[in-house]
Design a protein around this motif. Structure first.
Motif, mmCIF file in Angstrom:
data_model
loop_
_atom_site.group_PDB
_atom_site.id
_atom_site.type_symbol
_atom_site.label_atom_id
_atom_site.label_comp_id
_atom_site.label_asym_id
_atom_site.label_seq_id
_atom_site.Cartn_x
_atom_site.Cartn_y
_atom_site.Cartn_z
ATOM 1 N N THR A 288 9.544 0.048 -7.515
ATOM 2 C CA THR A 288 8.507 0.444 -6.573
ATOM 3 C C THR A 288 7.134 0.284 -7.211
ATOM 4 O O THR A 288 6.973 0.537 -8.414
ATOM 5 N N ASP B 242 11.837 1.927 -0.272
ATOM 6 C CA ASP B 242 12.477 1.726 1.026
ATOM 7 C C ASP B 242 13.723 0.858 0.821
ATOM 8 O O ASP B 242 13.627 -0.347 0.599
ATOM 9 N N ARG C 127 15.818 -0.345 2.747
ATOM 10 C CA ARG C 127 16.037 -1.417 3.727
ATOM 11 C C ARG C 127 15.419 -2.736 3.271
ATOM 12 O O ARG C 127 15.773 -3.800 3.788
ATOM 13 N N VAL D 75 7.508 1.071 -0.058
ATOM 14 C CA VAL D 75 8.045 2.431 -0.029
ATOM 15 C C VAL D 75 8.082 2.985 1.391
ATOM 16 O O VAL D 75 7.489 2.428 2.314
ATOM 17 N N GLU D 76 8.764 4.116 1.529
ATOM 18 C CA GLU D 76 8.827 4.811 2.814
ATOM 19 C C GLU D 76 7.519 5.555 3.075
ATOM 20 O O GLU D 76 6.972 6.181 2.154
#
Length: 366
Positions: A84, A115, A117, A107-108
């Protein structure tokens, strides 16, 4: 303000543990084994029991924990490691020191954690590990990350748990959620010493042996250097201090959970945005972080009110001068947005409710 508020209150913690800490330090001064003394292994055994990990290897810092872990995995120049950009620089620093390339994944927006996904699309034939960060005291989606790693040739997963020691994820302790866990005992961390210190956790015997040898200059026995290593030992005195602090660590975690929940309720009632926590894990709130659109003005006003704040972190790593050549900074817009908005409030186990109320009242009025 009617009372001085510390951003992190280490003085109250010391007063509560003064006798235990002083006694532990005096014992080291009496036996004189300042390097690899008996407290080193005593602390490792205590942390193995605490996390459930088979092996704990204490090291000189959280940064050294990450570096030694990568060395134990034989990371080489040109290797890629998924991580990240929204973290302290040590996360990527250790990769670059070994000639590896950090591959930054966004990141979320609600947690600041990587993240999951977006991870799989960034994996290539050069990917040799994934290093998620448990930001602000809360683990990332470790089960999903481990599953992705398994699908791609059992890639090692190194949890950077420098901010989350003591937190749980689906009932398991942070640091013992993947191939390797690394933490820091920097004084401001949830479990801190009075200088630098850190630890590596693993259930893999071969990785543990490699880490133990690397931290003492690669020695398998005295003056036999089987591996390339570093001077990465944690001082006996620092281990003694952490042992003393472990005496009330469970209570401190309870306080962090309660104070974090109380902050949540107060801020939600005030309509102030904050970093969120997932229901299947907890956070030890190494930092308690809110989200603001006018951060600079709010920080200045709070400073005038006697309330200290901090920003973790104002510039994503892929926009830092030393790292921006490694990838396209525009690939991580959420990290950019958070970097511009996050602000951390005073947080420590000894934070009093009256101080917490004053902090939120001041923030709300500003």
């Amino acid at each position: 303000m009617s009372q001085k508020i510390d951003f992190i209150d280490l003085k109250s913690q010391y007063r509560a543990l003064k006798d235990a800490i002083n006694s532990r330090i005096q014992k080291v001064l009496d036996h004189g084994q300042y390097i690899m003394g008996p407290e080193v292994r005593e602390l490792e055994a205590a942390l193995e029991a605490y996390t459930g990990a088979k092996h704990c290897i204490t090291v000189a810092s959280g940064t050294e924990a990450l570096l030694i872990s990568l060395m134990a995995l034989d990371i080489k120049p040109g290797d890629e490691i998924i991580t990240t950009p929204f973290t302290f620089v040590a996360t990527a620093e250790v990769m670059v020191l070994l000639g590896a390339k950090p591959v930054f994944v966004d990141v979320e927006p609600d947690t600041g954690n990587i993240d999951v996904r977006l991870i799989e699309a960034r994996i290539t034939s050069k990917t040799k590990a994934i290093m998620p960060v448990s930001l602000y005291g809360q683990a990332a989606d470790m089960d999903e990350i481990n599953a992705i790693a398994a699908r791609h040739g059992n890639l090692p997963v190194i949890e950077d748990a420098a901010q989350s020691f003591g937190a749980t994820y689906k009932g398991r302790k942070s640091g013992n959620l993947s191939s390797i866990g690394c933490t820091s005992f920097f004084p401001s961390k949830p479990l801190g010493c009075y200088g630098d210190g850190g630890a590596i956790f693993t259930n893999d015997d071969a990785i543990a042996l490699a880490c133990r040898q690397i931290r003492v200059h690669g020695q398998s026995q005295r003056y036999v250097h089987t591996r390339v290593g570093v001077g990465g030992r944690m001082d006996t005195l620092q281990c003694a201090i952490v042992l003393a602090k472990l005496e009330r660590f469970d209570w401190e975690i309870e306080q962090r959970l309660a104070l974090g929940s109380r902050y949540n309720s107060l801020l939600d009632a005030a309509g102030i945005a904050r970093i969120q926590q997932r229901p299947d894990r907890d956070s030890v709130f190494a930092q308690y972080t809110v989200l603001l659109d006018n951060r600079e003005a709010v920080q200045a006003a709070l400073q005038n009110a006697g309330i200290p704040t901090a920003v973790h972190y104002p510039v994503p790593l892929n926009r830092q001068p030393a790292y921006r050549h490694l990838g396209d900074p525009d690939q991580t817009p959420v990290a950019d947005q958070l970097a511009a908005r996050v602000m951390s409030l005073p947080m420590s186990p000894d934070l009093e409710h009256t101080a917490q109320d004053s902090i939120v009242a001041a923030l709300r009025s500003i």
